[in-house]
Design a protein around this motif. Structure first.
Motif, PDB file in Angstrom:
ATOM      1  N   SER A 132       0.946   3.132   3.665  1.00  0.00           N
ATOM      2  CA  SER A 132       1.740   2.146   3.724  1.00  0.00           C
ATOM      3  C   SER A 132       2.813   2.336   2.378  1.00  0.00           C
ATOM      4  N   ILE A 133       4.126   2.644   2.243  1.00  0.00           N
ATOM      5  CA  ILE A 133       4.843   2.847   1.054  1.00  0.00           C
ATOM      6  C   ILE A 133       5.967   1.795   1.167  1.00  0.00           C
ATOM      7  N   GLU A 134       5.971   1.211  -0.055  1.00  0.00           N
ATOM      8  CA  GLU A 134       7.103   0.015   0.394  1.00  0.00           C
ATOM      9  C   GLU A 134       7.655  -0.286  -1.033  1.00  0.00           C
TER      10      GLU A 134
ATOM     11  N   GLY B  17      -4.244   1.658   2.787  1.00  0.00           N
ATOM     12  CA  GLY B  17      -3.692   1.196   1.764  1.00  0.00           C
ATOM     13  C   GLY B  17      -2.605   1.113   1.561  1.00  0.00           C
ATOM     14  N   GLN B  18      -1.778   0.274   0.599  1.00  0.00           N
ATOM     15  CA  GLN B  18      -0.423   0.275   0.312  1.00  0.00           C
ATOM     16  C   GLN B  18      -0.241   0.682  -1.081  1.00  0.00           C
ATOM     17  N   ILE B  19       0.911   1.546  -1.162  1.00  0.00           N
ATOM     18  CA  ILE B  19       1.557   1.721  -2.584  1.00  0.00           C
ATOM     19  C   ILE B  19       2.918   1.029  -2.583  1.00  0.00           C
ATOM     20  N   PHE B  20       3.091   0.415  -3.591  1.00  0.00           N
ATOM     21  CA  PHE B  20       4.226  -0.558  -3.897  1.00  0.00           C
ATOM     22  C   PHE B  20       5.023  -0.299  -4.966  1.00  0.00           C
ATOM     23  N   LEU B  21       6.157   0.024  -4.906  1.00  0.00           N
ATOM     24  CA  LEU B  21       7.041   0.567  -5.887  1.00  0.00           C
ATOM     25  C   LEU B  21       7.794  -0.620  -6.368  1.00  0.00           C
ATOM     26  N   LEU B  22       7.789  -0.774  -7.755  1.00  0.00           N
ATOM     27  CA  LEU B  22       8.725  -1.782  -8.473  1.00  0.00           C
ATOM     28  C   LEU B  22       9.452  -1.131  -9.421  1.00  0.00           C
ATOM     29  N   GLY B  23       8.862   0.035 -10.076  1.00  0.00           N
ATOM     30  CA  GLY B  23       9.547   0.757 -11.175  1.00  0.00           C
ATOM     31  C   GLY B  23      10.855   1.602 -10.250  1.00  0.00           C
ATOM     32  N   LEU B  24      11.742   1.916 -11.178  1.00  0.00           N
ATOM     33  CA  LEU B  24      12.907   2.460 -10.732  1.00  0.00           C
ATOM     34  C   LEU B  24      12.938   3.858 -11.043  1.00  0.00           C
TER      35      LEU B  24
ATOM     36  N   VAL C 187      -0.636  10.862   3.326  1.00  0.00           N
ATOM     37  CA  VAL C 187       0.224   9.622   3.734  1.00  0.00           C
ATOM     38  C   VAL C 187      -0.189   9.676   5.213  1.00  0.00           C
ATOM     39  N   VAL C 188       0.072  10.417   5.958  1.00  0.00           N
ATOM     40  CA  VAL C 188      -0.187  10.338   7.381  1.00  0.00           C
ATOM     41  C   VAL C 188      -1.623  10.244   7.705  1.00  0.00           C
ATOM     42  N   MET C 189      -2.292  11.108   7.149  1.00  0.00           N
ATOM     43  CA  MET C 189      -3.806  10.960   7.401  1.00  0.00           C
ATOM     44  C   MET C 189      -4.364   9.775   7.141  1.00  0.00           C
TER      45      MET C 189
END
Length: 338
Positions: free
Chosen positions: A277-279, A252-259, A271-273
């Motif tokens: 996806s981190i974006e 899955g994906q973690i998407f950062l919009l906060g600052l 994260v590796v295992m």
């Protein structure tokens, strides 16, 4: 004219400053109203803006003067301004990555902004407001572009399950954009009861309180034991990021919009295992026309976010202090110049 001027950590002062004069390619705008943004609050708390800066990048107003060389715009046009204005010349701009511009003009951050009676801005950053969009809604166009840009950049697909962490203004706009993108369900995590209630009103499938609910157990039950496909982090607090790594599904994906302004400790083994996806994304540029259309068509409710409205010369500094503390009871505060 009166303007809200950043003085340093914990200090914003409404004071008299000269009305700016538009130069070549610029216009002068009479500001109607301007929102207080989370990044403005971060600057208030950390001092990341230069002292003497007029703050404010979420605003709408009317053109009252055009500088030399401005074409296509006239006095009386109702407008909003893209706060990140690329130079068009650097390598990032030439390769189409405009938000990564090396010489970017950020109104209210690198240049004086719109929490003032008047502001000058490059005409290249202007977007016209149709009759269907009022000034209050216009001031919310910019934060909507941030949410819209992030959701567009994410891996979210129709039918996915999504989590939005944080139901502040950005989270509530992201919630609505995620629903428009076809998410199967949108789960929101929020500790503030008023913001949680507003998230439910705007279409959240489930509201979870991370201080009371076991997020791991709750999300497992709500996602058939798999976890959400995408988690959108819409807060600057460091804790949700660390939590998200253990909550999102494998792949899955973690998407950062906060600052986030504080360092974040993260379990990168997971994260590796989990092949996660981190974006993240900064702000919208191309999304302004779409954001304006979504508001005009009533497909995104931005006025629901406006919890408080104040005049420029009364209470701006007090509201920055109030919004910096938990339990303010506010969502979006609009500052009116007229």
């Amino acid at each position: 004219m009166k303007a809200a001027v950043f003085q340093g950590i914990g200090e914003i002062r409404v004071t008299d400053v000269p009305i700016p004069e538009p130069g070549p390619g610029e216009v002068l705008i009479k500001v109607a109203c301007c929102g207080i943004c989370g990044s403005d609050l971060e600057a208030f708390q950390t001092g990341m803006y230069e002292p003497g800066l007029i703050i404010g990048h979420e605003f709408a107003g009317t053109i009252v003067e055009t500088g030399p060389g401005v074409a296509g715009w006239s006095v009386g046009d109702r407008v909003v301004v893209g706060d990140l204005i690329p130079c068009g010349q650097c390598r990032a701009c030439r390769t189409g990555n405009l938000v990564a511009c090396e010489n970017i003009y950020i109104i209210g951050v690198t240049h004086d902004g719109g929490m003032a009676e008047y502001v000058k801005a490059p005409a290249i950053g202007l977007h016209r407001l149709p009759e269907e969009v009022n000034m209050r809604q216009g001031a919310l166009v910019e934060p909507l572009t941030v949410a819209l840009h992030g959701v567009r950049r994410s891996r979210l697909k129709p039918g996915d399950r999504a989590v939005v962490m944080g139901a502040g203004p950005l989270g509530l706009l992201t919630l609505q954009c995620v629903r428009l993108a076809g998410a199967r369900s949108v789960i929101v995590t929020e500790v503030d009861p008023a913001r949680a209630a507003l998230a439910a009103r705007l279409g959240a499938t489930v509201i979870l309180n991370p201080l009371k609910d076991n997020l791991s157990v709750s999300l497992s039950e709500l996602t058939d034991g798999l976890g959400p496909d995408v988690i959108f982090i819409c807060t600057g607090a460091p804790e949700p990021f660390a939590e998200a790594i253990s909550l999102v599904r494998k792949g899955g994906q973690i998407f950062l919009l906060g600052l986030p302004v504080q360092p974040v400790e993260a379990d990168f083994f997971s994260v590796v295992m989990g092949e996660l996806s981190i974006e993240g994304s900064l702000a919208g540029w191309a999304e302004f026309p779409a954001a304006i259309d979504l508001i005009a068509q009533g497909r995104v409710d931005v006025e629901a976010l406006v919890s408080h409205e104040i005049p420029l010369d009364e209470g701006v500094a007090e509201w920055f202090s109030r919004l910096s503390a938990p339990g303010s009871g506010a969502v979006k505060v609009l500052v009116w110049m007229e």
